[in-house]
Motif scaffolding. Structure first.
Motif, PDB file in Angstrom:
ATOM      1  N   GLN A   1       0.511  -1.311  -0.109  1.00 47.85           N
ATOM      2  CA  GLN A   1       0.177  -0.532   0.264  1.00 47.85           C
ATOM      3  C   GLN A   1       0.940   1.001  -0.156  1.00 47.85           C
ATOM      4  OE1 GLN A   1      -1.628   0.901   4.042  1.00 47.85           O
ATOM      5  NE2 GLN A   1      -1.038  -1.452   4.277  1.00 47.85           N
ATOM      6  N   GLU A   2       0.427   2.254  -0.227  1.00 53.41           N
ATOM      7  CA  GLU A   2       0.742   3.837  -0.198  1.00 53.41           C
ATOM      8  C   GLU A   2       1.275   4.149   0.782  1.00 53.41           C
ATOM      9  OE1 GLU A   2      -0.325   6.959  -3.050  1.00 53.41           O
ATOM     10  OE2 GLU A   2      -1.565   5.837  -3.817  1.00 53.41           O
ATOM     11  N   VAL A   3       1.957   4.298   1.622  1.00 52.45           N
ATOM     12  CA  VAL A   3       2.861   5.098   2.582  1.00 52.45           C
ATOM     13  C   VAL A   3       3.227   6.272   3.143  1.00 52.45           C
ATOM     14  CG1 VAL A   3       4.422   4.633   5.105  1.00 52.45           C
ATOM     15  CG2 VAL A   3       3.800   2.921   2.796  1.00 52.45           C
ATOM     16  N   ASP A   4       2.862   7.333   3.726  1.00 50.18           N
ATOM     17  CA  ASP A   4       3.025   8.940   3.619  1.00 50.18           C
ATOM     18  C   ASP A   4       4.894   8.812   3.645  1.00 50.18           C
ATOM     19  OD1 ASP A   4       0.616   9.377   3.669  1.00 50.18           O
ATOM     20  OD2 ASP A   4       0.246   9.353   6.127  1.00 50.18           O
ATOM     21  N   PRO A   5       5.321   9.307   2.965  1.00 48.98           N
ATOM     22  CA  PRO A   5       6.350   9.840   2.731  1.00 48.98           C
ATOM     23  C   PRO A   5       7.569   9.961   4.315  1.00 48.98           C
ATOM     24  CG  PRO A   5       5.790  11.422   1.456  1.00 48.98           C
ATOM     25  CD  PRO A   5       4.173  10.916   1.959  1.00 48.98           C
ATOM     26  N   ILE A   6       8.033  10.109   4.244  1.00 53.93           N
ATOM     27  CA  ILE A   6       9.178   9.400   5.750  1.00 53.93           C
ATOM     28  C   ILE A   6      10.515   9.909   5.015  1.00 53.93           C
ATOM     29  CG2 ILE A   6      10.559   8.315   8.019  1.00 53.93           C
ATOM     30  CD1 ILE A   6       8.633   6.122   7.060  1.00 53.93           C
ATOM     31  N   ALA A   7      10.894  11.538   5.916  1.00 52.02           N
ATOM     32  CA  ALA A   7      11.872  12.110   5.486  1.00 52.02           C
ATOM     33  C   ALA A   7      13.721  11.313   5.656  1.00 52.02           C
ATOM     34  CB  ALA A   7      12.257  13.321   6.556  1.00 52.02           C
ATOM     35  N   GLY A   8      14.255  10.912   5.249  1.00 50.84           N
ATOM     36  CA  GLY A   8      15.435  10.692   4.754  1.00 50.84           C
ATOM     37  C   GLY A   8      15.402   9.139   4.301  1.00 50.84           C
ATOM     38  N   ALA A   9      13.471   8.420   4.238  1.00 47.79           N
ATOM     39  CA  ALA A   9      13.292   6.986   4.037  1.00 47.79           C
ATOM     40  C   ALA A   9      13.053   6.894   2.562  1.00 47.79           C
ATOM     41  CB  ALA A   9      12.931   5.539   4.288  1.00 47.79           C
ATOM     42  N   GLU A  10      13.860   5.779   1.860  1.00 44.36           N
ATOM     43  CA  GLU A  10      13.194   6.077  -0.366  1.00 44.36           C
ATOM     44  C   GLU A  10      12.142   4.961   0.645  1.00 44.36           C
ATOM     45  OE1 GLU A  10      14.810   5.018  -4.479  1.00 44.36           O
ATOM     46  OE2 GLU A  10      16.146   5.085  -3.453  1.00 44.36           O
ATOM     47  N   ILE A  11      10.626   5.111  -0.474  1.00 39.87           N
ATOM     48  CA  ILE A  11       9.409   4.382   0.052  1.00 39.87           C
ATOM     49  C   ILE A  11       9.059   4.160  -1.481  1.00 39.87           C
ATOM     50  CG2 ILE A  11       7.062   4.127   1.082  1.00 39.87           C
ATOM     51  CD1 ILE A  11       9.660   4.466   3.035  1.00 39.87           C
ATOM     52  N   HIS A  12       8.780   2.455  -2.047  1.00 44.04           N
ATOM     53  CA  HIS A  12       8.146   1.924  -2.983  1.00 44.04           C
ATOM     54  C   HIS A  12       6.836   1.171  -2.786  1.00 44.04           C
ATOM     55  CE1 HIS A  12      11.649   3.767  -5.251  1.00 44.04           C
ATOM     56  NE2 HIS A  12      12.099   3.445  -4.588  1.00 44.04           N
ATOM     57  N   GLN A  13       5.615   1.083  -3.653  1.00 38.96           N
ATOM     58  CA  GLN A  13       4.596   0.296  -3.513  1.00 38.96           C
ATOM     59  C   GLN A  13       5.628  -1.026  -4.185  1.00 38.96           C
ATOM     60  OE1 GLN A  13       0.973   2.190  -4.392  1.00 38.96           O
ATOM     61  NE2 GLN A  13      -0.073   0.543  -3.684  1.00 38.96           N
ATOM     62  N   LEU A  14       5.028  -1.423  -3.299  1.00 40.96           N
ATOM     63  CA  LEU A  14       5.597  -3.068  -4.597  1.00 40.96           C
ATOM     64  C   LEU A  14       5.059  -4.503  -3.770  1.00 40.96           C
ATOM     65  CD1 LEU A  14       8.155  -4.367  -6.812  1.00 40.96           C
ATOM     66  CD2 LEU A  14       9.644  -4.173  -4.902  1.00 40.96           C
ATOM     67  N   ASP A  15       5.363  -5.549  -4.504  1.00 45.41           N
ATOM     68  CA  ASP A  15       4.422  -6.522  -4.081  1.00 45.41           C
ATOM     69  C   ASP A  15       6.365  -7.380  -3.779  1.00 45.41           C
ATOM     70  OD1 ASP A  15       4.465  -9.677  -3.462  1.00 45.41           O
ATOM     71  OD2 ASP A  15       2.806  -9.647  -4.611  1.00 45.41           O
ATOM     72  N   PHE A  16       7.132  -7.552  -2.767  1.00 44.06           N
ATOM     73  CA  PHE A  16       8.708  -8.269  -2.461  1.00 44.06           C
ATOM     74  C   PHE A  16       8.334  -9.702  -3.209  1.00 44.06           C
ATOM     75  CE2 PHE A  16       7.662  -9.978   1.265  1.00 44.06           C
ATOM     76  CZ  PHE A  16       7.793 -10.823   1.118  1.00 44.06           C
ATOM     77  N   LEU A  17       7.647 -10.080  -3.343  1.00 51.69           N
ATOM     78  CA  LEU A  17       7.241 -11.369  -3.823  1.00 51.69           C
ATOM     79  C   LEU A  17       6.980 -11.474  -5.571  1.00 51.69           C
ATOM     80  CD1 LEU A  17       4.341 -13.139  -1.623  1.00 51.69           C
ATOM     81  CD2 LEU A  17       6.803 -13.502  -1.302  1.00 51.69           C
ATOM     82  N   SER A  18       7.444 -10.325  -5.785  1.00 49.38           N
ATOM     83  CA  SER A  18       7.633 -10.526  -7.610  1.00 49.38           C
ATOM     84  C   SER A  18       8.362 -10.233  -8.276  1.00 49.38           C
ATOM     85  CB  SER A  18       6.923  -9.257  -7.865  1.00 49.38           C
ATOM     86  OG  SER A  18       7.493  -7.488  -7.548  1.00 49.38           O
ATOM     87  N   GLU A  19       8.395 -11.176  -9.092  1.00 48.89           N
ATOM     88  CA  GLU A  19       9.227 -11.348 -10.110  1.00 48.89           C
ATOM     89  C   GLU A  19      10.500 -10.381 -10.396  1.00 48.89           C
ATOM     90  OE1 GLU A  19      11.024 -13.491 -14.131  1.00 48.89           O
ATOM     91  OE2 GLU A  19       8.635 -13.487 -13.619  1.00 48.89           O
ATOM     92  N   GLY A  20      11.782 -10.053  -9.898  1.00 49.73           N
ATOM     93  CA  GLY A  20      12.729  -9.231 -10.348  1.00 49.73           C
ATOM     94  C   GLY A  20      12.923  -8.390  -8.964  1.00 49.73           C
ATOM     95  N   ALA A  21      11.829  -8.475  -8.443  1.00 51.83           N
ATOM     96  CA  ALA A  21      11.909  -7.655  -6.638  1.00 51.83           C
ATOM     97  C   ALA A  21      13.611  -7.285  -6.050  1.00 51.83           C
ATOM     98  CB  ALA A  21      11.104  -8.176  -5.846  1.00 51.83           C
TER      99      ALA A  21
END
Length: 253
Positions: free
Chosen positions: A117-137
């Protein structure tokens, strides 16, 4: 001597002897389970502390306590937080690995958060909406980090079914999948931290981790509620994919 507060009846109120707990009145349409959950939240010292200190949830203190003991979030470390919503673990990691570069003379780390799901931005962190189980993750993660990770951590839990045994099997499967990603993205010497539930289905997972890490411990940090079956596995000093493959080949010969 400090006097106890006196009630209109002339009796002491007892407020000087114990902390008062917040009681929630039963509102129309509110289930008793919801009332009890709300009462627990309002009276939870970690919830109160999280609000005061600016963390997005009480879970932040679990990773704080684990890192206080095992010291894996060091300045300069590259960290991957799987299932990072709402972001409390990322907040802790940003500060401890010096991702904002605020600690003069210390190495600057990287924090990468992944979630479905979308996560509100966090200063100093890079956030990505991604299924870590997906191919090529794994390749995406290493590309975003600019190289392998030093820490992969996860506070994920599978959706609850209401059946304790089923939920335990689901979370073990989720942790095993997270560990497989860790094997692909971790630097030799890296650390894997993940939430599991106490039960009897995680023996294979523990064996797998012990083959790939020098030390594997299971711990319940103080911030975990006493009535919860959760615990955390902390696996340190990753052997590396290449080293493990060579060991496997040697065993087969």
């Amino acid at each position: 001597m400090t006097k106890q507060p006196i009630s209109r009846s002339g009796k002491t109120s007892g407020r000087g002897q114990r902390d008062l707990k917040v009681r929630v009145k039963t509102a129309k349409g509110r289930k008793m389970s919801s009332k009890l959950w709300l009462e627990r939240q309002l009276n939870d010292p970690y919830v109160v502390r999280a609000r005061r200190e600016g963390y997005r949830g009480r879970a932040a203190y679990k990773i704080l306590e684990l890192d206080d003991k095992y010291r894996f979030l060091v300045p300069g470390a590259r960290v991957v937080d799987l299932g990072c919503a709402p972001g409390g673990w990322c907040q802790v990691a940003v500060a401890r690995v010096n991702a904002l570069g605020e600690k003069s003379g210390k190495s600057v780390g990287r924090v990468l958060g992944l979630d479905l799901q979308e996560v509100d931005p966090i200063a100093g962190a890079e956030i990505h909406q991604l299924d870590f189980l997906s191919e090529g993750a794994d390749d995406l993660v290493k590309g975003w980090l600019g190289g392998p990770a030093d820490v992969v951590m996860s506070d994920m839990a599978a959706s609850a079914s209401g059946h304790k045994g089923t939920d335990h099997i689901r979370i073990v499967a989720l942790v095993e999948a997270a560990a497989q990603l860790a094997f692909d993205v971790l630097e030799p010497g890296g650390t894997f931290v993940a939430k599991v539930l106490a039960g009897g289905a995680e023996n294979d997972m523990q064996t797998m981790l012990k083959k790939n890490f020098t030390k594997v411990v299971n711990v319940k940090p103080p911030a975990s509620r006493s009535d919860s079956s959760e615990k955390f596995v902390v696996a340190t000093c990753f052997h590396g994919r290449g080293i493990q493959a060579e060991a496997g080949e040697a065993d087969d010969s």
